[in-house]
Design an enzyme around this catalytic site. Sequence first.
Site, mmCIF file in Angstrom:
data_model
loop_
_atom_site.group_PDB
_atom_site.id
_atom_site.type_symbol
_atom_site.label_atom_id
_atom_site.label_comp_id
_atom_site.label_asym_id
_atom_site.label_seq_id
_atom_site.Cartn_x
_atom_site.Cartn_y
_atom_site.Cartn_z
ATOM 1 N N CYS A 7 69.453 47.370 21.734
ATOM 2 C CA CYS A 7 69.938 48.968 21.494
ATOM 3 C C CYS A 7 68.810 49.870 22.285
ATOM 4 O O CYS A 7 67.674 49.617 22.679
ATOM 5 C CB CYS A 7 69.779 49.728 20.209
ATOM 6 N N GLY A 52 71.104 47.431 26.621
ATOM 7 C CA GLY A 52 72.325 47.202 25.867
ATOM 8 C C GLY A 52 73.685 47.561 26.946
ATOM 9 O O GLY A 52 73.735 48.581 27.242
ATOM 10 N N ASN A 82 67.773 51.973 17.054
ATOM 11 C CA ASN A 82 67.263 50.786 17.793
ATOM 12 C C ASN A 82 66.280 49.668 16.846
ATOM 13 O O ASN A 82 65.202 50.398 16.250
ATOM 14 C CB ASN A 82 66.552 51.100 18.954
ATOM 15 N N GLY A 83 66.789 48.591 16.385
ATOM 16 C CA GLY A 83 65.702 47.911 15.617
ATOM 17 C C GLY A 83 66.658 46.981 14.826
ATOM 18 O O GLY A 83 67.913 46.591 15.029
ATOM 19 N N TYR A 136 59.563 41.528 29.027
ATOM 20 C CA TYR A 136 60.618 41.383 29.735
ATOM 21 C C TYR A 136 61.699 42.599 29.417
ATOM 22 O O TYR A 136 62.513 43.065 30.372
ATOM 23 C CB TYR A 136 61.581 40.083 28.968
#
Length: 561
Positions: free
Chosen positions: A77, A103, A177-178, A318
Amino acid sequence: MAAATSAAAAFSASSTRLPYIPPLPPSRRVSSLFSLKAVTKPLHVAHAKNNPISDIVSTTYRKSDTDDDDDKPREECGVVGIYGDPEASRLCYLALHSLQHRGQEGAGIVAVHDAVLQSVTGVGLVSEVFTQSKLDKLPGDLAIGHVRYSTAGSSMLKNVQPFVAGYRYGSVGVAHNGNLVNYHSLRAELEEKGSIFNTSSDTEVVLHLIAISKARPFVLRIVEACERLEGAYSMVFLTEDKLVAVRDPFGFRPLVMGRRSNGAVVFASETCALDLIEATYEREVYPGEVLVVDKDGVQSLCLMTRPEPKSCIFEHIYFSLPNSIVFGRSVYESRYKFGEILATESPVDCDVVIAVPDSGVVAALGYAAKAGVPFQQGLIRSHYVGRTFIEPSQRIRDFGVKLKLSPVRAVLEGKRVVVVDDSIVRGTTSSKIVRLLKEAGAKEVHMRIASPPFISSCYYGVDTPTTKELISSRMSVEEVRDYIQSDSLAFLPIEILKKYLGDDSPNFCYACFSGNYPVPPRGKVNGDSVHHHNLEPIDTGDWSKDVTKLEWKKEEIKFSS
């Protein structure tokens, strides 16, 4: 409620507006209690196809052969929130473009206009979901947005965020997000008490916890709900008149704050989103911090304390874009240094250094500079390959990799080649890349990986294979080298990585490299059993009135008309 109330009873505050003072990293727990007016507001939700709250549409796709070649962990996310700009939804749209790498399978924006929350969400890229006409439906100076990635075969449309919910005190939108590691136990508890769930989303649990809270005002409901959560969450909430940003006490996932020249406040997962919309980066949202933005300014609350943050090191390896500042560090500088370390710790005689694009490029530049060997573009990446592709009836070997990566024979032929990549997950892509390079004439192929061996699944907001699917969890470095058929293989040593991070080293999470989890996972938490949806929203009103308990800092803010 007891926890929030007891915390509220421990502090007092003045409602006097103070000059801006950047909040210190949270060193003690602070909560607050406010008096709010109960205001019922209309709720309007538009959707690219159907309302994700009331009409659950299951959209699946067939897993293609090319999916196996996309052998990387997936950041699930990216979030953005904007307060105080008349073009908030359009700025959200642009910011989401910058976060598209986090995403690619769904996007959404919720904006507030005339105290009504209006939403547009859909499956696909940001540019596919939003058109001029859809953005025209999202006026207002307050908005939040979200992009998401989901695992293969999942029901995607119903999980597209942000989610909007409404109940007797008003409405709320949320983007998250998580990943909550105690999602299943919380859901079971809520269902036992009569809650009805529409999705498999962990954010729906958050909304239920907020809705059943008896705390006032909305901010305290968030505090009380977050006290029950375990795992990773960087969230932005939106009500009729407020924007709230929250980060979990460990600070697993990034969340930053910036400001535009007109005073508008912006929250985003990465600073690259701030850059595009010309917002100046100010600072991170601290682990365990709640930031509330309204007409009176910005207020900082400490949700709860945590002696050591555990920020995700893979953001620097990354996930994040190289031009972002994440956890207070330049991603570009980190990756460049990782390449230099590899050249120092694992040198090899070579003629050329190449990268596996795009995430290996900066580390490869660092390796080449340190080794004194030319860096060249030995692999060209196609950016136009979708999730599925029609393969000819006569099967082409390594079809998926060849669609995405094309070797440059002029760079490779007869050369001893060092190939720098960010990670090896299953090993399937690496073995095909080695074969591709040798078929293009490379004399030797030496793999250098700008991260330690990936041995454990992530449960904090990253879609990773199961541990048994991770090649380094069951093979030694030499066995992995033999499997991918490279002439040599070396990883970034974890102890050297920690040494480079210096005093910040204890503040990062290395669970994917060590198996030591800051928050132990419970049950089945990996995969798409955690994303977001509908429930009951929250209250609004003059929340700075009748403040009884809280330590806070208010930041003077001016918005252009």
